[in-house]
Design a protein around this motif. Structure first.
Motif, PDB file in Angstrom:
ATOM      1  N   ILE A  74     -65.564 -30.715 -45.614  1.00  0.00           N
ATOM      2  CA  ILE A  74     -67.007 -30.774 -45.735  1.00  0.00           C
ATOM      3  C   ILE A  74     -67.569 -29.483 -46.323  1.00  0.00           C
ATOM      4  O   ILE A  74     -68.647 -29.473 -46.922  1.00  0.00           O
ATOM      5  CB  ILE A  74     -67.655 -31.085 -44.371  1.00  0.00           C
ATOM      6  CG1 ILE A  74     -69.130 -31.454 -44.549  1.00  0.00           C
ATOM      7  CG2 ILE A  74     -67.508 -29.933 -43.405  1.00  0.00           C
ATOM      8  CD1 ILE A  74     -69.767 -32.008 -43.301  1.00  0.00           C
ATOM      9  N   PHE A  75     -66.852 -28.352 -46.181  1.00  0.00           N
ATOM     10  CA  PHE A  75     -67.320 -27.097 -46.762  1.00  0.00           C
ATOM     11  C   PHE A  75     -66.265 -26.426 -47.638  1.00  0.00           C
ATOM     12  O   PHE A  75     -66.507 -25.350 -48.187  1.00  0.00           O
ATOM     13  CB  PHE A  75     -67.755 -26.110 -45.671  1.00  0.00           C
ATOM     14  CG  PHE A  75     -66.663 -25.737 -44.705  1.00  0.00           C
ATOM     15  CD1 PHE A  75     -65.802 -24.699 -44.978  1.00  0.00           C
ATOM     16  CD2 PHE A  75     -66.515 -26.426 -43.520  1.00  0.00           C
ATOM     17  CE1 PHE A  75     -64.801 -24.350 -44.086  1.00  0.00           C
ATOM     18  CE2 PHE A  75     -65.515 -26.088 -42.617  1.00  0.00           C
ATOM     19  CZ  PHE A  75     -64.650 -25.048 -42.904  1.00  0.00           C
ATOM     20  N   ALA A  76     -65.090 -27.037 -47.788  1.00  0.00           N
ATOM     21  CA  ALA A  76     -64.002 -26.422 -48.556  1.00  0.00           C
ATOM     22  C   ALA A  76     -63.483 -27.374 -49.624  1.00  0.00           C
ATOM     23  O   ALA A  76     -63.398 -28.583 -49.416  1.00  0.00           O
ATOM     24  CB  ALA A  76     -62.856 -26.018 -47.626  1.00  0.00           C
ATOM     25  N   GLU A  77     -63.136 -26.818 -50.766  1.00  0.00           N
ATOM     26  CA  GLU A  77     -62.466 -27.560 -51.836  1.00  0.00           C
ATOM     27  C   GLU A  77     -60.969 -27.349 -51.672  1.00  0.00           C
ATOM     28  O   GLU A  77     -60.485 -26.224 -51.719  1.00  0.00           O
ATOM     29  CB  GLU A  77     -62.928 -27.062 -53.198  1.00  0.00           C
ATOM     30  CG  GLU A  77     -62.272 -27.788 -54.371  1.00  0.00           C
ATOM     31  CD  GLU A  77     -62.726 -27.268 -55.722  1.00  0.00           C
ATOM     32  OE1 GLU A  77     -62.177 -27.733 -56.742  1.00  0.00           O
ATOM     33  OE2 GLU A  77     -63.614 -26.390 -55.766  1.00  0.00           O
ATOM     34  N   PRO A 283     -74.532 -24.014 -47.714  1.00  0.00           N
ATOM     35  CA  PRO A 283     -75.445 -24.845 -48.499  1.00  0.00           C
ATOM     36  C   PRO A 283     -74.974 -26.285 -48.574  1.00  0.00           C
ATOM     37  O   PRO A 283     -73.766 -26.565 -48.611  1.00  0.00           O
ATOM     38  CB  PRO A 283     -75.434 -24.185 -49.880  1.00  0.00           C
ATOM     39  CG  PRO A 283     -74.115 -23.491 -49.956  1.00  0.00           C
ATOM     40  CD  PRO A 283     -73.814 -23.037 -48.549  1.00  0.00           C
ATOM     41  N   THR A 284     -75.907 -27.218 -48.581  1.00  0.00           N
ATOM     42  CA  THR A 284     -75.597 -28.634 -48.713  1.00  0.00           C
ATOM     43  C   THR A 284     -75.584 -29.013 -50.187  1.00  0.00           C
ATOM     44  O   THR A 284     -76.506 -28.695 -50.924  1.00  0.00           O
ATOM     45  CB  THR A 284     -76.647 -29.485 -47.988  1.00  0.00           C
ATOM     46  OG1 THR A 284     -76.676 -29.115 -46.614  1.00  0.00           O
ATOM     47  CG2 THR A 284     -76.309 -30.967 -48.102  1.00  0.00           C
ATOM     48  N   GLY A 285     -74.519 -29.697 -50.601  1.00  0.00           N
ATOM     49  CA  GLY A 285     -74.404 -30.096 -51.993  1.00  0.00           C
ATOM     50  C   GLY A 285     -73.968 -28.926 -52.860  1.00  0.00           C
ATOM     51  O   GLY A 285     -73.873 -27.783 -52.421  1.00  0.00           O
ATOM     52  N   GLY A 286     -73.669 -29.211 -54.122  1.00  0.00           N
ATOM     53  CA  GLY A 286     -73.249 -28.159 -55.036  1.00  0.00           C
ATOM     54  C   GLY A 286     -71.832 -27.695 -54.762  1.00  0.00           C
ATOM     55  O   GLY A 286     -70.998 -28.414 -54.192  1.00  0.00           O
ATOM     56  N   GLU A 287     -71.553 -26.471 -55.120  1.00  0.00           N
ATOM     57  CA  GLU A 287     -70.200 -25.935 -55.031  1.00  0.00           C
ATOM     58  C   GLU A 287     -69.835 -25.591 -53.596  1.00  0.00           C
ATOM     59  O   GLU A 287     -70.609 -24.941 -52.881  1.00  0.00           O
ATOM     60  CB  GLU A 287     -70.093 -24.675 -55.903  1.00  0.00           C
ATOM     61  CG  GLU A 287     -68.687 -24.127 -56.005  1.00  0.00           C
ATOM     62  CD  GLU A 287     -68.628 -22.976 -57.004  1.00  0.00           C
ATOM     63  OE1 GLU A 287     -67.527 -22.680 -57.480  1.00  0.00           O
ATOM     64  OE2 GLU A 287     -69.672 -22.380 -57.296  1.00  0.00           O
ATOM     65  N   ARG A 288     -68.665 -26.030 -53.140  1.00  0.00           N
ATOM     66  CA  ARG A 288     -68.193 -25.680 -51.808  1.00  0.00           C
ATOM     67  C   ARG A 288     -67.616 -24.265 -51.846  1.00  0.00           C
ATOM     68  O   ARG A 288     -66.789 -23.945 -52.696  1.00  0.00           O
ATOM     69  CB  ARG A 288     -67.151 -26.687 -51.331  1.00  0.00           C
ATOM     70  CG  ARG A 288     -67.776 -27.995 -50.855  1.00  0.00           C
ATOM     71  CD  ARG A 288     -66.763 -29.087 -50.635  1.00  0.00           C
ATOM     72  NE  ARG A 288     -66.268 -29.606 -51.903  1.00  0.00           N
ATOM     73  CZ  ARG A 288     -65.428 -30.607 -52.026  1.00  0.00           C
ATOM     74  NH1 ARG A 288     -64.979 -31.218 -50.930  1.00  0.00           N
ATOM     75  NH2 ARG A 288     -65.024 -31.020 -53.206  1.00  0.00           N
ATOM     76  N   VAL A 289     -68.027 -23.430 -50.923  1.00  0.00           N
ATOM     77  CA  VAL A 289     -67.763 -21.997 -51.037  1.00  0.00           C
ATOM     78  C   VAL A 289     -66.354 -21.603 -50.614  1.00  0.00           C
ATOM     79  O   VAL A 289     -65.889 -20.517 -50.954  1.00  0.00           O
ATOM     80  CB  VAL A 289     -68.796 -21.185 -50.225  1.00  0.00           C
ATOM     81  CG1 VAL A 289     -70.190 -21.441 -50.747  1.00  0.00           C
ATOM     82  CG2 VAL A 289     -68.702 -21.509 -48.742  1.00  0.00           C
ATOM     83  N   VAL A 290     -65.666 -22.442 -49.847  1.00  0.00           N
ATOM     84  CA  VAL A 290     -64.297 -22.134 -49.427  1.00  0.00           C
ATOM     85  C   VAL A 290     -63.318 -22.860 -50.338  1.00  0.00           C
ATOM     86  O   VAL A 290     -63.490 -24.046 -50.626  1.00  0.00           O
ATOM     87  CB  VAL A 290     -64.062 -22.540 -47.958  1.00  0.00           C
ATOM     88  CG1 VAL A 290     -62.630 -22.230 -47.538  1.00  0.00           C
ATOM     89  CG2 VAL A 290     -65.050 -21.825 -47.043  1.00  0.00           C
TER      90      VAL A 290
END
Length: 346
Positions: A74-77, A283-290
């Motif tokens: 949900i927060f990592a690519e 942040p919701t949406g856009g690039e996942r920061v991890v």
């Protein structure tokens, strides 16, 4: 039973499904019986052990990435790569170029932060893993099984990757170049959380709070009407219901809350996996920061102990990094007892 059939049963066993010719209840038994055909005695086991290991590792490699995605997706690519293959992540620089940094593990084993000046970057991988012991006599008696070893490998590698991601998040608290407005250190104060949420919302469609169960428990219901001289604060009915049925709130002033999975690293239940003091506002949406990389196949090594037991060591290469320190925030609640084995910093 052929090796291909065993591999198919192994996947079904790990996923809790069944092929057309089996019922879900019989898959585990059929898989265990198939492994026994390759190891009905000690000599057959020694002759076929690498076939058995290939079945186990191929199954683990098919299952672990999805488990990792379920835990942190949900927060990592999450990306997978072949052995020795470099994985390049792309990022948009533009007007935010001066604000972007990357935090990842360095050669010394310490998480390091540096300026990100290119539109692509590599996340190098390093080995993580574990070990377990199989007693051959107990395996013949049915008290232990290679199927159990597969479950141990799957769970162990998934947990290790999850913990490494948590280390990377923890290291970003004191990362150099991080805006001071993007973190707060102190006891619980809802107004300070609102400030962090608003900073993150400025960079996306919304925000999500990720926190340990301990942190969320400290948040409690948020007062809609403040306490006055002649009246008490009024809590939102949904907060009360959430605490009643789930034990914690799941939304903070319109911002969703997602709990991290917490556990213990010691048998005394004193040292936790993740830092209970920290919450991350993403942040919701856009690039996942991890960013997470899983490289190559799971590797297995073994040797026989003097007592006849077999030690099975397994490892996999992975890497983790955090991008864009300017558009997400950290709240450290120092009012919560620190239960990590050791803090991870820069």
């Amino acid at each position: 039973m052929t090796t291909a059939e065993l591999k198919e049963l192994a996947l079904h066993s790990a996923r809790g499904t069944a092929p057309a010719t089996f019922s879900a209840e019989n898959v585990n038994a059929a898989f265990t019986d198939g492994l026994k055909e390759l190891a009905s005695n000690y000599y057959e086991f020694m002759e076929n052990r690498y076939t058995i290991y290939s079945i186990l590792t191929e199954t683990v490699d098919a299952i672990v990435p999805n488990k990792v995605i379920d835990a942190v997706g949900i927060f990592a690519e999450v990306r997978t790569a072949g052995q020795g293959e470099k994985v390049l992540f792309k990022t948009k620089l533009g007007k935010q170029r001066a604000k972007k940094f990357l935090t990842r593990v360095g050669l010394s084993g310490v998480y390091e932060t540096f300026r990100l000046d290119n539109s692509t970057f590599e996340v190098p991988a390093f080995a993580i893993g574990g070990a377990c012991s199989i007693d051959y006599e107990r395996m013949l008696d049915g008290a232990e099984s290679m199927a159990e070893l597969m479950d141990i490998m799957t769970e162990g590698l998934t947990d290790s990757i999850y913990i490494e991601v948590q280390k990377t998040l923890r290291a970003a608290l004191d990362a150099k170049g991080r805006p001071s407005q993007n973190k707060f250190i102190g006891s619980w104060n809802p107004d300070e959380m609102v400030k962090l949420v608003n900073i993150v919302k400025a960079y996306g469609a919304g925000a999500t709070i990720f926190a340990s169960p301990e942190f969320v428990a400290e948040m409690g219901p948020d007062a809609i009407v403040p306490v006055g001289a002649n009246y008490q604060g009024i809590y939102h009915p949904q907060d009360i219901d959430a605490i009643h049925y789930q034990g914690y709130i799941n939304i903070f002033r319109g911002t969703p809350i997602v709990q991290f999975r917490q556990s213990f690293i010691d048998e005394k239940n004193e040292k936790t996996w993740i830092d209970p003091q920290l919450a991350y506002i993403m942040p919701t949406g856009g690039e996942r920061v991890v960013k997470v990389v899983l490289e190559g196949a799971t590797q297995v090594r073994d040797w026989e102990n003097k007592d006849g037991s077999m030690e099975i060591h397994f490892y996999k290469k992975m890497g983790a990094a955090i991008l864009a320190h300017h558009n997400w925030a950290i709240y450290q609640n120092t009012g919560i007892a620190q239960t990590m084995d050791q803090p991870y910093g820069i």
